[in-house]
Design a protein around this motif. Structure first.
Motif, PDB file in Angstrom:
ATOM      1  N   VAL A   1     -87.958  36.768 -52.123  1.00 62.50           N
ATOM      2  CA  VAL A   1     -88.429  35.615 -51.372  1.00 62.50           C
ATOM      3  C   VAL A   1     -88.256  34.389 -52.263  1.00 62.50           C
ATOM      4  O   VAL A   1     -88.364  34.480 -53.487  1.00 62.50           O
ATOM      5  CB  VAL A   1     -89.898  35.809 -50.917  1.00 62.50           C
ATOM      6  CG1 VAL A   1     -90.832  35.880 -52.091  1.00 62.50           C
ATOM      7  CG2 VAL A   1     -90.317  34.735 -49.950  1.00 62.50           C
TER       8      VAL A   1
ATOM      9  N   VAL B   1     -88.991  31.900 -57.023  1.00 60.49           N
ATOM     10  CA  VAL B   1     -88.360  33.078 -56.447  1.00 60.49           C
ATOM     11  C   VAL B   1     -89.034  34.332 -57.012  1.00 60.49           C
ATOM     12  O   VAL B   1     -89.519  34.327 -58.143  1.00 60.49           O
ATOM     13  CB  VAL B   1     -86.832  33.091 -56.728  1.00 60.49           C
ATOM     14  CG1 VAL B   1     -86.550  33.256 -58.192  1.00 60.49           C
ATOM     15  CG2 VAL B   1     -86.123  34.158 -55.920  1.00 60.49           C
TER      16      VAL B   1
ATOM     17  N   THR C   1     -96.899  35.548 -57.971  1.00 53.55           N
ATOM     18  CA  THR C   1     -96.995  37.002 -58.108  1.00 53.55           C
ATOM     19  C   THR C   1     -98.026  37.299 -59.196  1.00 53.55           C
ATOM     20  O   THR C   1     -98.435  36.393 -59.924  1.00 53.55           O
ATOM     21  CB  THR C   1     -95.641  37.617 -58.529  1.00 53.55           C
ATOM     22  OG1 THR C   1     -95.362  37.271 -59.885  1.00 53.55           O
ATOM     23  CG2 THR C   1     -94.506  37.167 -57.621  1.00 53.55           C
TER      24      THR C   1
ATOM     25  N   ARG D   1     -97.306  35.835 -47.108  1.00 53.17           N
ATOM     26  CA  ARG D   1     -97.755  36.819 -48.097  1.00 53.17           C
ATOM     27  C   ARG D   1     -97.052  38.139 -47.809  1.00 53.17           C
ATOM     28  O   ARG D   1     -96.897  38.527 -46.648  1.00 53.17           O
ATOM     29  CB  ARG D   1     -99.261  36.978 -47.985  1.00 53.17           C
ATOM     30  CG  ARG D   1     -99.807  38.087 -48.791  1.00 53.17           C
ATOM     31  CD  ARG D   1    -101.320  38.276 -48.571  1.00 53.17           C
ATOM     32  NE  ARG D   1    -101.844  38.580 -49.860  1.00 53.17           N
ATOM     33  CZ  ARG D   1    -102.820  37.946 -50.462  1.00 53.17           C
ATOM     34  NH1 ARG D   1    -103.419  36.968 -49.862  1.00 53.17           N
ATOM     35  NH2 ARG D   1    -103.215  38.298 -51.647  1.00 53.17           N
ATOM     36  N   ILE D   2     -96.659  38.839 -48.894  1.00 51.87           N
ATOM     37  CA  ILE D   2     -96.018  40.150 -48.793  1.00 51.87           C
ATOM     38  C   ILE D   2     -96.775  41.105 -49.712  1.00 51.87           C
ATOM     39  O   ILE D   2     -97.013  40.779 -50.880  1.00 51.87           O
ATOM     40  CB  ILE D   2     -94.539  40.073 -49.226  1.00 51.87           C
ATOM     41  CG1 ILE D   2     -93.776  39.133 -48.299  1.00 51.87           C
ATOM     42  CG2 ILE D   2     -93.912  41.466 -49.265  1.00 51.87           C
ATOM     43  CD1 ILE D   2     -92.401  38.762 -48.802  1.00 51.87           C
TER      44      ILE D   2
ATOM     45  N   GLY E   1     -86.026  43.566 -52.041  1.00 53.68           N
ATOM     46  CA  GLY E   1     -86.324  42.343 -51.319  1.00 53.68           C
ATOM     47  C   GLY E   1     -86.540  41.188 -52.268  1.00 53.68           C
ATOM     48  O   GLY E   1     -86.705  41.373 -53.474  1.00 53.68           O
TER      49      GLY E   1
ATOM     50  N   ALA F   1     -92.919  27.648 -48.602  1.00 51.77           N
ATOM     51  CA  ALA F   1     -91.563  27.132 -48.434  1.00 51.77           C
ATOM     52  C   ALA F   1     -91.649  25.786 -47.709  1.00 51.77           C
ATOM     53  O   ALA F   1     -92.752  25.332 -47.376  1.00 51.77           O
ATOM     54  CB  ALA F   1     -90.727  28.127 -47.643  1.00 51.77           C
TER      55      ALA F   1
ATOM     56  N   GLU G   1     -97.300  42.072 -44.192  1.00 50.17           N
ATOM     57  CA  GLU G   1     -96.669  40.770 -44.305  1.00 50.17           C
ATOM     58  C   GLU G   1     -97.343  39.828 -43.318  1.00 50.17           C
ATOM     59  O   GLU G   1     -97.682  40.215 -42.199  1.00 50.17           O
ATOM     60  CB  GLU G   1     -95.179  40.881 -43.964  1.00 50.17           C
ATOM     61  CG  GLU G   1     -94.442  39.573 -44.059  1.00 50.17           C
ATOM     62  CD  GLU G   1     -92.963  39.700 -43.738  1.00 50.17           C
ATOM     63  OE1 GLU G   1     -92.355  38.651 -43.498  1.00 50.17           O
ATOM     64  OE2 GLU G   1     -92.437  40.822 -43.715  1.00 50.17           O
TER      65      GLU G   1
ATOM     66  N   VAL H   1     -93.834  30.236 -55.478  1.00 50.34           N
ATOM     67  CA  VAL H   1     -93.965  31.668 -55.263  1.00 50.34           C
ATOM     68  C   VAL H   1     -94.908  32.200 -56.336  1.00 50.34           C
ATOM     69  O   VAL H   1     -94.711  31.974 -57.520  1.00 50.34           O
ATOM     70  CB  VAL H   1     -92.589  32.379 -55.353  1.00 50.34           C
ATOM     71  CG1 VAL H   1     -92.757  33.878 -55.205  1.00 50.34           C
ATOM     72  CG2 VAL H   1     -91.630  31.831 -54.297  1.00 50.34           C
TER      73      VAL H   1
ATOM     74  N   HIS I   1     -97.278  35.427 -42.142  1.00 49.30           N
ATOM     75  CA  HIS I   1     -96.624  34.146 -42.357  1.00 49.30           C
ATOM     76  C   HIS I   1     -97.081  33.121 -41.324  1.00 49.30           C
ATOM     77  O   HIS I   1     -97.548  33.470 -40.245  1.00 49.30           O
ATOM     78  CB  HIS I   1     -95.094  34.302 -42.305  1.00 49.30           C
ATOM     79  CG  HIS I   1     -94.607  34.837 -40.993  1.00 49.30           C
ATOM     80  ND1 HIS I   1     -94.487  36.180 -40.749  1.00 49.30           N
ATOM     81  CD2 HIS I   1     -94.240  34.216 -39.847  1.00 49.30           C
ATOM     82  CE1 HIS I   1     -94.044  36.360 -39.510  1.00 49.30           C
ATOM     83  NE2 HIS I   1     -93.894  35.184 -38.955  1.00 49.30           N
TER      84      HIS I   1
ATOM     85  N   TYR J   1     -96.148  32.965 -50.971  1.00 48.61           N
ATOM     86  CA  TYR J   1     -95.103  31.953 -51.102  1.00 48.61           C
ATOM     87  C   TYR J   1     -95.355  30.771 -50.172  1.00 48.61           C
ATOM     88  O   TYR J   1     -95.979  30.899 -49.126  1.00 48.61           O
ATOM     89  CB  TYR J   1     -93.717  32.547 -50.831  1.00 48.61           C
ATOM     90  CG  TYR J   1     -93.528  33.060 -49.425  1.00 48.61           C
ATOM     91  CD1 TYR J   1     -93.005  32.240 -48.426  1.00 48.61           C
ATOM     92  CD2 TYR J   1     -93.875  34.369 -49.097  1.00 48.61           C
ATOM     93  CE1 TYR J   1     -92.841  32.719 -47.139  1.00 48.61           C
ATOM     94  CE2 TYR J   1     -93.705  34.848 -47.813  1.00 48.61           C
ATOM     95  CZ  TYR J   1     -93.186  34.014 -46.836  1.00 48.61           C
ATOM     96  OH  TYR J   1     -93.025  34.484 -45.561  1.00 48.61           O
TER      97      TYR J   1
ATOM     98  N   GLY K   1     -89.042  29.985 -52.379  1.00 51.81           N
ATOM     99  CA  GLY K   1     -89.791  28.892 -51.766  1.00 51.81           C
ATOM    100  C   GLY K   1     -90.064  27.793 -52.768  1.00 51.81           C
ATOM    101  O   GLY K   1     -89.569  27.823 -53.900  1.00 51.81           O
TER     102      GLY K   1
END
Length: 160
Positions: A111, A125, A118, A51-52, A109, A45, A79, A116, A81, A43, A113
């Motif tokens: 996130v 989001v 995936t 990163r997750i 959860g 922002a 994670e 994002v 950041h 992500y 920004g």
């Protein structure tokens, strides 16, 4: 009920792999391995990026002589950041965690920004839900429906 012979059980694993499930089961030698890629998110922002990563695996082993099974769970979480504070200070951080054993875990959860990303695509989001029962319940039902019993732990053998 007599346990379904292990070679036959392993050839029937596709019964467990529903496209609606976020996980998949495969045979690996004489065991079953279930994998769930819970979250892989990058992500950006306004004042940072990150990163997750969340991954889960369940390994099922069998005692064919006793008709029992046991499983061990593995989870890896990471994670990272980077952020810029309002005064211009740049900071970096992150964490990595692993787990091996048996657990009951529920996690949710999200996130948001400006971007994002995936494996399912890009947006602003992303969210994830994880519940160990969601992967273990169909697996247990499949194994027990085929005559396999969960191996008792120490207290189960002493007091069961």
């Amino acid at each position: 009920m007599t346990a379904t012979p292990l070679p036959d059980l392993l050839t029937r694993l596709d019964e467990l792999n529903d496209p609606a499930y976020p996980f998949v089961f495969r045979a690996d030698g004489d065991r079953i391995v279930g994998r769930w890629d819970v979250a892989h998110i990058e992500y950006v922002a306004l004042l940072g990026a990150g990163r997750i990563d969340e991954e889960y695996r369940i390994d099922v082993t069998f005692d064919q002589d006793k008709g029992t099974y046991a499983y061990e769970e593995h989870q890896r979480s990471g994670e990272s950041h980077a952020a810029v504070s309002p005064n211009g200070t740049l900071s970096f951080g992150g964490s990595v965690g692993t787990f091996k054993g048996s657990q009951k875990r529920i996690q949710r959860g999200f996130v948001a920004g400006t971007r994002v990303r995936t494996p399912d695509g890009d947006g602003v989001v992303a969210g994830w839900d994880f519940d160990t029962d969601r992967i273990k319940d169909p697996l247990t039902a499949f194994l027990e429906g085929n005559g396999w019993e969960k191996k008792k732990g120490l207290f189960g053998r002493l007091f069961g």
